[in-house]
Design an enzyme around this catalytic site. Structure first.
Site, PDB file in Angstrom:
ATOM      1  N   GLY A   8       0.791  -1.207  -0.146  1.00 25.62           N
ATOM      2  CA  GLY A   8       0.241   0.038  -0.130  1.00 25.62           C
ATOM      3  C   GLY A   8       0.846   1.278  -0.145  1.00 25.62           C
ATOM      4  O   GLY A   8       0.146   2.362  -0.049  1.00 25.62           O
ATOM      5  N   GLY A  10       3.269   1.407  -2.494  1.00 23.77           N
ATOM      6  CA  GLY A  10       3.902   1.686  -3.608  1.00 23.77           C
ATOM      7  C   GLY A  10       3.154   2.443  -4.543  1.00 23.77           C
ATOM      8  O   GLY A  10       1.960   3.023  -4.170  1.00 23.77           O
ATOM      9  N   ALA A  77       1.557  -6.364  -3.176  1.00 25.68           N
ATOM     10  CA  ALA A  77       3.043  -6.382  -2.810  1.00 25.68           C
ATOM     11  C   ALA A  77       3.646  -7.158  -3.609  1.00 25.68           C
ATOM     12  O   ALA A  77       3.244  -8.512  -3.975  1.00 25.68           O
ATOM     13  CB  ALA A  77       3.381  -6.895  -1.271  1.00 25.68           C
ATOM     14  N   ALA A  78       4.850  -6.655  -4.343  1.00 23.08           N
ATOM     15  CA  ALA A  78       5.431  -7.459  -5.306  1.00 23.08           C
ATOM     16  C   ALA A  78       6.924  -6.681  -5.860  1.00 23.08           C
ATOM     17  O   ALA A  78       6.828  -5.461  -5.890  1.00 23.08           O
ATOM     18  CB  ALA A  78       4.680  -7.683  -6.620  1.00 23.08           C
ATOM     19  N   SER A 122      -0.797  -9.400 -14.118  1.00 20.53           N
ATOM     20  CA  SER A 122      -0.182  -8.607 -15.127  1.00 20.53           C
ATOM     21  C   SER A 122      -0.215  -9.136 -16.332  1.00 20.53           C
ATOM     22  O   SER A 122      -0.348 -10.555 -16.731  1.00 20.53           O
ATOM     23  CB  SER A 122       1.394  -8.671 -14.824  1.00 20.53           C
ATOM     24  OG  SER A 122       2.033  -8.353 -15.819  1.00 20.53           O
ATOM     25  N   TYR A 182      10.049 -12.635 -13.342  1.00 17.12           N
ATOM     26  CA  TYR A 182       8.970 -11.777 -12.733  1.00 17.12           C
ATOM     27  C   TYR A 182       7.542 -12.241 -13.348  1.00 17.12           C
ATOM     28  O   TYR A 182       6.570 -12.387 -12.508  1.00 17.12           O
ATOM     29  CB  TYR A 182       9.063 -10.423 -13.319  1.00 17.12           C
ATOM     30  CG  TYR A 182       7.962  -9.750 -13.196  1.00 17.12           C
ATOM     31  CD1 TYR A 182       7.419  -9.095 -11.889  1.00 17.12           C
ATOM     32  CD2 TYR A 182       7.223  -9.137 -14.363  1.00 17.12           C
ATOM     33  CE1 TYR A 182       6.399  -8.355 -11.849  1.00 17.12           C
ATOM     34  CE2 TYR A 182       5.941  -8.572 -14.058  1.00 17.12           C
ATOM     35  CZ  TYR A 182       5.722  -7.866 -12.822  1.00 17.12           C
ATOM     36  OH  TYR A 182       4.570  -7.214 -12.726  1.00 17.12           O
ATOM     37  N   ARG A 250       2.383  -0.984 -26.623  1.00 14.77           N
ATOM     38  CA  ARG A 250       2.072  -1.517 -25.418  1.00 14.77           C
ATOM     39  C   ARG A 250       0.519  -0.863 -25.235  1.00 14.77           C
ATOM     40  O   ARG A 250       0.388   0.396 -25.764  1.00 14.77           O
ATOM     41  CB  ARG A 250       2.810  -0.814 -24.204  1.00 14.77           C
ATOM     42  CG  ARG A 250       4.140  -1.760 -24.320  1.00 14.77           C
ATOM     43  CD  ARG A 250       4.021  -3.229 -23.769  1.00 14.77           C
ATOM     44  NE  ARG A 250       5.168  -3.894 -23.715  1.00 14.77           N
ATOM     45  CZ  ARG A 250       6.200  -4.311 -24.473  1.00 14.77           C
ATOM     46  NH1 ARG A 250       5.712  -4.273 -25.909  1.00 14.77           N
ATOM     47  NH2 ARG A 250       7.348  -4.946 -24.214  1.00 14.77           N
TER      48      ARG A 250
HETATM   49  C1  UD1 Z   1       5.880  -3.434 -17.046  1.00 16.36           C
HETATM   50  C2  UD1 Z   1       5.935  -3.444 -15.607  1.00 16.36           C
HETATM   51  C3  UD1 Z   1       5.475  -4.627 -15.012  1.00 16.36           C
HETATM   52  C4  UD1 Z   1       4.001  -5.092 -15.535  1.00 16.36           C
HETATM   53  C5  UD1 Z   1       3.883  -4.828 -17.053  1.00 16.36           C
HETATM   54  C6  UD1 Z   1       2.518  -4.986 -17.397  1.00 16.36           C
HETATM   55  C7  UD1 Z   1       7.562  -2.367 -14.621  1.00 16.36           C
HETATM   56  C8  UD1 Z   1       9.023  -2.142 -14.214  1.00 16.36           C
HETATM   57  N1  UD1 Z   1       7.426  -3.445 -15.233  1.00 16.36           N
HETATM   58  O1  UD1 Z   1       6.553  -4.450 -17.905  1.00 16.36           O
HETATM   59  O2  UD1 Z   1       5.279  -4.755 -13.808  1.00 16.36           O
HETATM   60  O3  UD1 Z   1       3.590  -6.304 -15.044  1.00 16.36           O
HETATM   61  O4  UD1 Z   1       4.484  -3.579 -17.325  1.00 16.36           O
HETATM   62  O5  UD1 Z   1       1.780  -3.969 -16.925  1.00 16.36           O
HETATM   63  O6  UD1 Z   1       6.869  -1.254 -14.281  1.00 16.36           O
HETATM   64  N2  UD1 Z   1      11.805   0.013 -22.898  1.00 16.36           N
HETATM   65  C9  UD1 Z   1      12.835   0.911 -23.687  1.00 16.36           C
HETATM   66  N3  UD1 Z   1      13.486   1.532 -22.869  1.00 16.36           N
HETATM   67  C10 UD1 Z   1      13.801   1.476 -21.439  1.00 16.36           C
HETATM   68  C11 UD1 Z   1      12.718   0.481 -20.823  1.00 16.36           C
HETATM   69  C12 UD1 Z   1      11.793  -0.116 -21.553  1.00 16.36           C
HETATM   70  O7  UD1 Z   1      12.529   0.885 -24.674  1.00 16.36           O
HETATM   71  O8  UD1 Z   1      14.596   2.357 -21.015  1.00 16.36           O
HETATM   72  C13 UD1 Z   1      10.702  -0.695 -23.415  1.00 16.36           C
HETATM   73  C14 UD1 Z   1      10.916  -2.148 -23.649  1.00 16.36           C
HETATM   74  O9  UD1 Z   1      11.779  -2.604 -24.112  1.00 16.36           O
HETATM   75  C15 UD1 Z   1       9.479  -2.522 -23.553  1.00 16.36           C
HETATM   76  C16 UD1 Z   1       8.678  -1.293 -23.332  1.00 16.36           C
HETATM   77  O10 UD1 Z   1       9.568  -0.137 -23.389  1.00 16.36           O
HETATM   78  O11 UD1 Z   1       9.354  -2.868 -25.107  1.00 16.36           O
HETATM   79  C17 UD1 Z   1       7.938  -1.367 -22.155  1.00 16.36           C
HETATM   80  O12 UD1 Z   1       8.961  -1.943 -21.082  1.00 16.36           O
HETATM   81  P1  UD1 Z   1       8.444  -1.770 -19.363  1.00 16.36           P
HETATM   82  O13 UD1 Z   1       8.009  -0.492 -18.978  1.00 16.36           O
HETATM   83  O14 UD1 Z   1       9.647  -2.257 -18.788  1.00 16.36           O
HETATM   84  O15 UD1 Z   1       7.322  -2.570 -19.382  1.00 16.36           O
HETATM   85  P2  UD1 Z   1       7.038  -4.015 -19.431  1.00 16.36           P
HETATM   86  O16 UD1 Z   1       8.187  -5.066 -19.669  1.00 16.36           O
HETATM   87  O17 UD1 Z   1       5.909  -4.264 -20.343  1.00 16.36           O
END
Ligand code: UD1
Length: 368
Positions: A8, A10, A77-78, A122, A182, A250
Site C-alpha cells: 500500500g 507503492g 505487494a510485489a 499482469s 517476474y 503497449r
Molecule cells: C511492465 C511492468 C510490469 C508489468 C507489465 C505489465 C515495470 C517495471 N514493469 O513491464 O511490472 O507487469 O508492465 O503491466 O513497471 N523500454 C525501452 N527503454 C527502456 C525501458 C523499456 O525501450 O529504458 C521498452 C521495453 O523494451 C518494452 C517497453 O518499453 O518494449 C515497455 O517496457 P517496461 O515499461 O519495462 O514494461 P514491461 O516489460 O511491459
C-alpha cells in the site's frame, strides 16, 4: 469495511489506499518500503488516515497481525522489475511467490472472516500478445527466436506460412507464455490466489494490469516502468534509450483507471474467481511515448533508438477489455492525451537519479 492493502506504499497500492480511505473504509497498509523503489527518504505521500505496518509479506507473524479484524485484502505487494528478475531470481521468487503463499496461509486460517481478495496480476503472463495472419488467421506466437532478434528483424512472423503478422487485442483466454521470472511469479500469484480462493470459497478477483503509468511511479528505480524511466531521463536532459526500433507497442493505462477496476472488484460479485484484463484497448509505440513525454516537458530531445533488444521483451500486446466491461462495468476514462500532462505535472516537481538498467542488463547479456 476493514481493508488490508499489501504494497500500500507503492505506486499502485498507494492510489488504491487513497481511494478506499476516501470512500470511508478503514485501511491498513503492509509494506516493506523497498529502498530501490522509495529511496532513502521513503514515500512522501502515505495516507495519514491509513494505519501503516512496516514489514515484509513473507513474515507470517506480521501478516497474521496485519489480518487482525480485516474483511477484504488487496494484494499488491510485489517486486516489479522484469529485467532484474532474470538475475535476482531468489529475490523475486521470495517476494512474489513466497509472499503470496504466506499471505494465503494466514488468510486460510481465518477464512470465514475474509470476504474478498483482489490480487494484482499482469499482462506479462501472456508473453507475446495475440496476432492475426492474413493467410492463416488467429495465431498465438511464442517469443521471437534469438536468431531473428540478432538479425534485428523485429516483427513476428506466422509460424505456419512465414508471413509477417498483425497484433490484435489479447483476451484472457490466450494461452500463457510468461517470458521472465517476474512474469512467472505473477502467474503464480494469480493462480495461487484463485485455486486457494476456490477451495475455501474466498472470492478472488485477479486483475491483469497492462502497462500502468501515473504520478508516484518511482523515477529513480532503474527497473521502473518505461514512462517513468523516460520521464526521469528527460528531466535530466538525457535522451530516452529505446530498445529495438521503437515501433513495439503497449497498452498504457492510467493508474486512476487501475483504481477504478479495483474498487469495482469490491462492489460487485460478478467478477469473483475471474481473471480480467485492465487496460484501455489502445496501443501506442514506445518511440511515440518518448516523443510525447519530451514534448510535454518542453524538451527538444529525440529518443535514442538503440537497436538492441531486452531479453524476454515482447513486441506487441494490447488489451481486449470486454470481460472487464461486462463483469465489472469497467470503462477506462483517462486517455494518454490527458494522462501524460497529468503525469508530467507531478514529474516536474520531482528529481530523478541518473541510474539505468541497461549497463547491468548488458553485463548479464540480457540486453544485446
Ligand atoms: C511492465 C511492468 C510490469 C508489468 C507489465 C505489465 C515495470 C517495471 N514493469 O513491464 O511490472 O507487469 O508492465 O503491466 O513497471 N523500454 C525501452 N527503454 C527502456 C525501458 C523499456 O525501450 O529504458 C521498452 C521495453 O523494451 C518494452 C517497453 O518499453 O518494449 C515497455 O517496457 P517496461 O515499461 O519495462 O514494461 P514491461 O516489460 O511491459
Amino acid at each position: 469495511m476493514n481493508i488490508l492493502v499489501t504494497g500500500g506504499a507503492g505506486f499502485i497500492g498507494s492510489h488504491i489506499v487513497d481511494a478506499l480511505v476516501e470512500q470511508g473504509h478503514r485501511v491498513r497498509i503492509l509494506d516493506a518500503v523497498v529502498e530501490q523503489v522509495h529511496g532513502d527518504a521513503g514515500p512522501q505521500y502515505l495516507n495519514p488516515d491509513a494505519e501503516f505496518i512496516h514489514g515484509d509479506v513473507c513474515d507470517a507473524n506480521l501478516v497474521k497481525s496485519a489480518l487482525e479484524g480485516i474483511d477484504v485484502v488487496y494484494h499488491k505487494a510485489a517486486e516489479v522489475g522484469v529485467g532484474q528478475s532474470m538475475y535476482e531470481i531468489t529475490r523475486y521468487v521470495r517476494a512474489n511467490d513466497l509472499g503470496t503463499a504466506v499471505l494465503l496461509e494466514e488468510i486460510v486460517k481465518r477464512r470465514p472472516q475474509i470476504q474478498k481478495l483482489v490480487v494484482a496480476s499482469s499482462m506479462s503472463i501472456y508473453g507475446e500478445g495475440a496476432y492475426s495472419c492474413d493467410n492463416c488467421g488467429p495465431i498465438q506466437p511464442n517469443l521471437r527466436p534469438l536468431s531473428q532478434l540478432l538479425e534485428r528483424d523485429w516483427e513476428l512472423s506466422c509460424p505456419k506460412c512465414g508471413l509477417k503478422v498483425k497484433p490484435v487485442p489479447t483476451n484472457e483466454d490466450k494461452p500463457l507464455f510468461p517470458s521472465s521470472v517476474y512474469a512467472i511469479s505473477k502467474q503464480d500469484q494469480e493462480q495461487f490466489c484463485l485455486v486457494v480462493g476456490r477451495a475455501y470459497e474466498i472470492p478472488v478477483v485477479a486483475l491483469r494490469y497492462f502497462n500502468v503509468y501515473g504520478p508516484r511511479q518511482a523515477l529513480s528505480n532503474p527497473y521502473t516502468g518505461v514512462c517513468a524511466i523516460f520521464s526521469g531521463r528527460l528531466l535530466n536532459d538525457q535522451a530516452p534509450m529505446v530498445f529495438e526500433d521503437g515501433e513495439q507497442t503497449r497498452d498504457f493505462v492510467h493508474v486512476s483507471d487501475i483504481v477504478q477496476a479495483n474498487l469495482l472488484a469490491l462492489e460487485t460479485d460478478r467478477a469473483n474467481y475471474q481473471t480480467l484484463n485492465i487496460g484501455t484497448g489502445a496501443a501506442i509505440s514506445i518511440a511515440d511515448i518518448a516523443l510525447m513525454l519530451a514534448r510535454g516537458l518542453n524538451k527538444d530531445i529525440r529518443p535514442e533508438i538503440t537497436g538492441k533488444y531486452r531479453e524476454g521483451d515482447i513486441r506487441h500486446c494490447v488489451a481486449d477489455i470486454s470481460r472487464a466491461r461486462t463483469l465489472l462495468g469497467y470503462e477506462p476514462k483517462v486517455t494518454l492525451a490527458d494522462g501524460i500532462p497529468e503525469l508530467l505535472e507531478w514529474v516536474r516537481q520531482q528529481q530523478a537519479a541518473e541510474k539505468t538498467q541497461i549497463t547491468e542488463l548488458e553485463q548479464y547479456q540480457l540486453v544485446r
